[in-house]
Design a protein around this motif. Structure first.
Motif, PDB file in Angstrom:
ATOM      1  N   GLU A 149       0.860  -1.187   0.000  1.00  0.00           N
ATOM      2  CA  GLU A 149       0.000   0.000   0.000  1.00  0.00           C
ATOM      3  C   GLU A 149       0.892   1.232   0.000  1.00  0.00           C
ATOM      4  OE1 GLU A 149      -3.518   1.651  -0.561  1.00  0.00           O
ATOM      5  OE2 GLU A 149      -3.418  -0.485  -0.110  1.00  0.00           O
ATOM      6  N   GLN A 150       0.690   2.101  -0.959  1.00  0.00           N
ATOM      7  CA  GLN A 150       1.516   3.302  -1.101  1.00  0.00           C
ATOM      8  C   GLN A 150       1.000   4.404  -0.170  1.00  0.00           C
ATOM      9  OE1 GLN A 150       4.208   2.787  -3.230  1.00  0.00           O
ATOM     10  NE2 GLN A 150       3.245   0.770  -3.328  1.00  0.00           N
ATOM     11  N   HIS A 151       1.884   5.330   0.178  1.00  0.00           N
ATOM     12  CA  HIS A 151       1.514   6.471   1.014  1.00  0.00           C
ATOM     13  C   HIS A 151       1.261   7.678   0.112  1.00  0.00           C
ATOM     14  CE1 HIS A 151       1.365   9.278   4.312  1.00  0.00           C
ATOM     15  NE2 HIS A 151       2.298  10.004   3.718  1.00  0.00           N
ATOM     16  N   TRP A 152       0.003   8.044  -0.038  1.00  0.00           N
ATOM     17  CA  TRP A 152      -0.391   9.163  -0.890  1.00  0.00           C
ATOM     18  C   TRP A 152      -0.543  10.425  -0.052  1.00  0.00           C
ATOM     19  CZ3 TRP A 152      -0.537   8.721  -6.105  1.00  0.00           C
ATOM     20  CH2 TRP A 152      -0.567   7.423  -6.626  1.00  0.00           C
ATOM     21  N   GLU A 153      -0.056  11.534  -0.586  1.00  0.00           N
ATOM     22  CA  GLU A 153      -0.187  12.835   0.068  1.00  0.00           C
ATOM     23  C   GLU A 153      -0.985  13.750  -0.846  1.00  0.00           C
ATOM     24  OE1 GLU A 153       3.795  14.229   0.556  1.00  0.00           O
ATOM     25  OE2 GLU A 153       4.423  12.453   1.662  1.00  0.00           O
ATOM     26  N   GLU A 154      -1.954  14.452  -0.265  1.00  0.00           N
ATOM     27  CA  GLU A 154      -2.693  15.428  -1.062  1.00  0.00           C
ATOM     28  C   GLU A 154      -1.840  16.681  -1.220  1.00  0.00           C
ATOM     29  OE1 GLU A 154      -6.917  17.860  -1.282  1.00  0.00           O
ATOM     30  OE2 GLU A 154      -6.623  16.369   0.295  1.00  0.00           O
ATOM     31  N   ILE A 155      -1.762  17.160  -2.437  1.00  0.00           N
ATOM     32  CA  ILE A 155      -1.047  18.405  -2.713  1.00  0.00           C
ATOM     33  C   ILE A 155      -2.094  19.504  -2.710  1.00  0.00           C
ATOM     34  CG2 ILE A 155       0.416  19.663  -4.327  1.00  0.00           C
ATOM     35  CD1 ILE A 155       1.395  16.940  -5.337  1.00  0.00           C
ATOM     36  N   LYS A 156      -2.143  20.257  -1.641  1.00  0.00           N
ATOM     37  CA  LYS A 156      -3.247  21.185  -1.415  1.00  0.00           C
ATOM     38  C   LYS A 156      -3.151  22.474  -2.214  1.00  0.00           C
ATOM     39  CE  LYS A 156      -4.557  19.401   3.035  1.00  0.00           C
ATOM     40  NZ  LYS A 156      -5.778  18.738   2.707  1.00  0.00           N
ATOM     41  N   HIS A 157      -1.953  22.885  -2.620  1.00  0.00           N
ATOM     42  CA  HIS A 157      -1.842  24.170  -3.290  1.00  0.00           C
ATOM     43  C   HIS A 157      -2.056  24.089  -4.802  1.00  0.00           C
ATOM     44  CE1 HIS A 157       2.228  22.450  -3.171  1.00  0.00           C
ATOM     45  NE2 HIS A 157       2.419  23.044  -4.339  1.00  0.00           N
ATOM     46  N   TRP A 158      -2.338  22.903  -5.345  1.00  0.00           N
ATOM     47  CA  TRP A 158      -2.637  22.766  -6.763  1.00  0.00           C
ATOM     48  C   TRP A 158      -4.145  22.738  -6.950  1.00  0.00           C
ATOM     49  CZ3 TRP A 158       0.812  18.672  -9.596  1.00  0.00           C
ATOM     50  CH2 TRP A 158       2.131  19.066  -9.516  1.00  0.00           C
TER      51      TRP A 158
END
Length: 176
Positions: A149-158
């Motif tokens: 399971e990969q660790h996904w991060e939300e990129i909030k400034h896009w």
């Protein structure tokens, strides 16, 4: 001019991987979905047919998008849109291994409503969230073919406040 491929195709996906040019999926001249792939070796000016390269991928509609693929660290990743699964290709066994799910609705608009790209050592997915308000989100991960399971991060400034159309016809990601 280079030698012709074993099978003609349209609506396919392409990438460079380990010194070769790969063409995956698509449709033949009769509009039949192709499960084979092909790799081109420039040193021998020849194509190798890879039978059943996409045999485990689900075709959910005739109007489905081409395969969503990206290469990171010499590994080929694919987004299986029907299940929102991230898979990595084992070039030696011709098998796709599940390495998690993506945090967006991959099956929106039969795969046309999502962008799946590589950027340096990261994978990016751009699409709509799984939540009820269906906002546009961008997520990133440093994929590993050895992790389940990969660790996904939300990129909030896009894409702040942006609403994507139902179809993403083309997406190019650039960085400096």
């Amino acid at each position: 001019m280079i030698n012709g491929m074993h099978k003609t195709r349209k609506f396919s996906s392409e990438c460079f991987l380990r010194g070769k040019f790969y063409v995956l999926g698509g449709r033949d001249d009769n509009d039949k979905h192709l499960t084979c792939g092909q790799s081109y070796d420039e040193t021998t000016d020849s194509w190798e047919l890879i039978p059943d390269m996409l045999k485990d991928m689900t075709v959910i509609a005739h109007s489905q998008s081409p395969p969503l693929i990206a290469v990171v660290d010499d590994n080929l990743y694919m987004l299986e849109i029907s299940l929102s699964e991230l898979r990595v290709y084992d070039i030696n066994t011709n098998i796709w291994k599940k390495v998690g799910v993506v945090p967006v609705s991959a099956n929106a608009a039969f795969g046309w409503g999502i962008a799946f790209k590589s950027m340096g050592d990261r994978l990016l997915v751009i699409g709509t969230s799984h939540s009820w308000h269906r906002k546009t989100v961008v997520h990133s991960c440093r994929p590993s073919p050895d992790v389940e399971e990969q660790h996904w991060e939300e990129i909030k400034h896009w894409c702040v406040g942006a609403e994507l159309p139902q179809f993403i016809h083309n997406c190019c990601v650039m960085f400096a």
